[in-house]
Design an enzyme around this catalytic site. Sequence first.
Site, PDB file in Angstrom:
ATOM      1  CG  ASP A   1      36.426  30.138  31.663  1.00  0.00           C
ATOM      2  OD1 ASP A   1      36.160  30.456  30.477  1.00  0.00           O
ATOM      3  OD2 ASP A   1      36.208  30.901  32.632  1.00  0.00           O
TER       4      ASP A   1
ATOM      5  CG  HIS B   1      37.547  39.034  27.203  1.00  0.00           C
ATOM      6  ND1 HIS B   1      37.465  39.765  28.369  1.00  0.00           N
ATOM      7  CD2 HIS B   1      37.210  37.767  27.543  1.00  0.00           C
ATOM      8  CE1 HIS B   1      37.113  38.979  29.374  1.00  0.00           C
ATOM      9  NE2 HIS B   1      36.954  37.753  28.880  1.00  0.00           N
TER      10      HIS B   1
ATOM     11  CD  GLU C   1      34.569  33.824  34.636  1.00  0.00           C
ATOM     12  OE1 GLU C   1      35.766  33.516  34.817  1.00  0.00           O
ATOM     13  OE2 GLU C   1      34.208  34.600  33.722  1.00  0.00           O
ATOM     14  CD  GLU C   2      33.896  36.933  31.148  1.00  0.00           C
ATOM     15  OE1 GLU C   2      34.870  37.539  31.654  1.00  0.00           O
ATOM     16  OE2 GLU C   2      34.027  36.082  30.263  1.00  0.00           O
TER      17      GLU C   2
ATOM     18  CG  HIS D   1      31.489  31.939  32.703  1.00  0.00           C
ATOM     19  ND1 HIS D   1      31.204  32.945  31.812  1.00  0.00           N
ATOM     20  CD2 HIS D   1      32.817  31.691  32.556  1.00  0.00           C
ATOM     21  CE1 HIS D   1      32.294  33.300  31.164  1.00  0.00           C
ATOM     22  NE2 HIS D   1      33.301  32.548  31.584  1.00  0.00           N
TER      23      HIS D   1
END
Length: 352
Positions: A230, A319, A207-208, A68
């Site tokens: 990923d 993140h 995607e997030e 992504h």
Amino acid sequence: MPREFDFEFDLLRELTEARGVPGYEDDVREVVRREFAESVDRVRSDAMGNVVGTIEGDSDYSVAVAAHMDEIGFMVRHVTDEGFVQVDPLGGFDARVLRAQRVTVHGDEDLTGVIGSVPPHTLTEEQQEKDDEVKDVFIDLGRDAETVAELVGVGDLVTLDQTTTRMGDRITGKALDDRICLFAILESARRIEDPNVTVHFAATVQEEVGLRGAQALGVDIDPDLAVALDVTVANDVPQVGDAADAVTELGEGTAVKLKDSSVITSPKVHSRLTEVAEAEGIDHQHEVLPAGGTDTAGFQNTAGAKPVGAISIPTRYLHTVTETADGGDVEATIDLLTAFLESETGDHDYTL
């Protein structure tokens, strides 16, 4: 002395430093199209902004490979009378890491801002005990309220600021999730020549915020086999005492996913990924991720009962703007993906 990487670090840095929150992946999409133009047979985009670069094979059998483009960020929800900006998250943030961060507010022009943090010795006891939440974030743009009102409005986007740099044999920066895997599929597309099967390299969107791009893409290209790339958790740090909770370790190779909270990968697919890694002498480990989902699930949910697999790059501090991966693990990921695709004939039986 840090060693030389067997890949183009400048392109990886360009991808990770680009800005592209869910639904607004334009800058990243431009880089992907540019790179695909030199390595695939055809490139197309869809209404959501997914980009697919296809290398035609010698058979009708097709494999989709997805990573992504989007990164976590924010959308402006309010500008206060005093000129401070409040935001709504685009993706999953741990609000604790947002204190004292520098950001860019993409208004009528790009504006540098800071997420303020009140000095601890002036906090009340109640404020000290309160949990951080994104709704409580205020961005200071260093301008008077009138100027901010002219330049920023509801719906403008906000991204976190950070450069990508080497740290020994490690790489650290923002948006390694998932640009480092996007980089891996671009690199693999460059290396593959005359595959036996058709390969659709897909750079997906959103995607997030719920694997949305992959879910739509699965219907559009209807592959016989899907493999997503990923990042995954590498909690091999002192703060996590139990080795079982580390999930993966930096420097131990690429990770073959067995499960996450969104998917159980097809046993025959992850077995073949493991066999290819062993045959090629590629460093690898197995991943059991207790929480977190990836585009892998998008193909299985919307394109029917497809066999799916996933390859992950172990990454610390997910993140945040200091996400960190190992250069050797990146090389192993590119090597495994390329070897797997080059050895795919369409004759492997992945049904159960």
